[in-house]
Design an enzyme around this catalytic site. Sequence first.
Site, PDB file in Angstrom:
ATOM      1  CB  VAL A 130       8.503   4.173 -11.691  1.00 43.86           C
ATOM      2  CG1 VAL A 130       7.761   5.760 -12.573  1.00 43.86           C
ATOM      3  CG2 VAL A 130       7.694   3.300 -13.024  1.00 43.86           C
ATOM      4  N   GLY A 182       8.298  -5.160  -9.340  1.00 38.53           N
ATOM      5  CA  GLY A 182       9.395  -4.016  -9.311  1.00 38.53           C
ATOM      6  C   GLY A 182      10.498  -4.462  -9.286  1.00 38.53           C
ATOM      7  N   GLY A 192       4.907   4.217  -9.044  1.00 41.32           N
ATOM      8  CA  GLY A 192       5.839   2.821  -9.479  1.00 41.32           C
ATOM      9  C   GLY A 192       4.512   2.411  -9.191  1.00 41.32           C
ATOM     10  CG  HIS A 193       2.464   0.436  -5.474  1.00 37.93           C
ATOM     11  ND1 HIS A 193       3.538   1.507  -4.794  1.00 37.93           N
ATOM     12  CD2 HIS A 193       3.597  -0.606  -5.178  1.00 37.93           C
ATOM     13  CE1 HIS A 193       4.657   1.341  -3.860  1.00 37.93           C
ATOM     14  NE2 HIS A 193       4.250   0.017  -3.624  1.00 37.93           N
ATOM     15  N   GLY A 220       0.935  -1.470  -0.044  1.00 44.44           N
ATOM     16  CA  GLY A 220      -0.080  -0.425   0.200  1.00 44.44           C
ATOM     17  C   GLY A 220       1.192   0.929  -0.389  1.00 44.44           C
ATOM     18  CG  HIS A 275       5.122   5.299  -5.174  1.00 49.01           C
ATOM     19  ND1 HIS A 275       5.594   4.529  -6.483  1.00 49.01           N
ATOM     20  CD2 HIS A 275       5.504   4.609  -4.369  1.00 49.01           C
ATOM     21  CE1 HIS A 275       6.483   2.989  -6.086  1.00 49.01           C
ATOM     22  NE2 HIS A 275       6.663   3.747  -4.718  1.00 49.01           N
ATOM     23  CB  SER A 303       6.092   3.583   0.429  1.00 51.27           C
ATOM     24  OG  SER A 303       5.308   3.434  -0.791  1.00 51.27           O
ATOM     25  CG  ASP A 334      13.433  -5.118  -2.947  1.00 51.07           C
ATOM     26  OD1 ASP A 334      14.613  -5.251  -3.195  1.00 51.07           O
ATOM     27  OD2 ASP A 334      13.019  -5.293  -1.638  1.00 51.07           O
TER      28      ASP A 334
END
Length: 281
Positions: A178, A149, A36-37, A31, A34, A188, A152
């Site tokens: 991103v 992503g 990127g998610h 959660g 942003h 986050s 990580d």
Amino acid sequence: MQTVHTIAELRAQVMAWKRAGEQVAFVPTMGNLHRGHIHLVECARELAPRTVASIFVNPMQFGPSEDFAAYPRTLDADSRQLETAGLDLLFAPGVTEVYPRPLEQMTQVTVPELPTVLCGASRPTHFSGVTTVVSKLFNMVQPDIAVFGEKDWQQLVIIRRMATDLDMPVAIVGVPTVREPDGLALSSRNGYLSAEERAIAPTLYATLRATAERLRAGERDFAALEAEAKAQLASAGFRPDYFEIRRPADLQRPNLEDAELRIFAAAWLGRARLIDNWPVG
Ligand code: PAF
């Protein structure tokens, strides 16, 4: 977009899609979403006709002195973003739905070796928490594809290894990071930065890129390059955790003849621990 909080509701919907012959792509998140998610959800939508995302702040992957309690919980705003992105189903379980017994009594999934380096060196229980929750989420959602992503990168490599070793019938897809226009990787935890720290933060990306250029130009004194980069970060105001040149596929230290390298960095800036990585070659 449908939102469910229990495994039973989730399974009923996913089974209905599977019976209709529709593949499912899954985006696990904690959660506080942003861009990127949202990009991960957009990629998932291109890969399968049905998309599921989860929002679960996983207590098992936080160390005792880490920010589990303070981690931002923004379910309403997250739901609105996911709906706009065209997600089909949001799974937002509570802690007892995922861990019905105390954490120390739950079975854990641990990948050997890979979790001991880079972030794992200073967060020794983190990746067992990640692989445990991701394998549980895979069993709950039963996705055909799962999207992660590349910010990580270590997590991505560990999850790929887990899925291979445990013969999980899911394709793991990595999506490039991103970034803000100044290069800062979206995270986050960027929300923890003060205005002054936010101005310094892109130095992490700039240092990765500058080191990559020197490696591309033929420099091979890895230890000297790493030490120089850490000193630059420290003088910019970071508290560097690591800055390491490694092989991208197995995260091992490279040999001089390795052509494919990746640079990994983690550094504290105020109360934010920023991580990033960049390819060479
Ligand atoms: O990358 C994350 O946000 C988390 O580690 C994940 C994969 C959702 C597991 O909790």
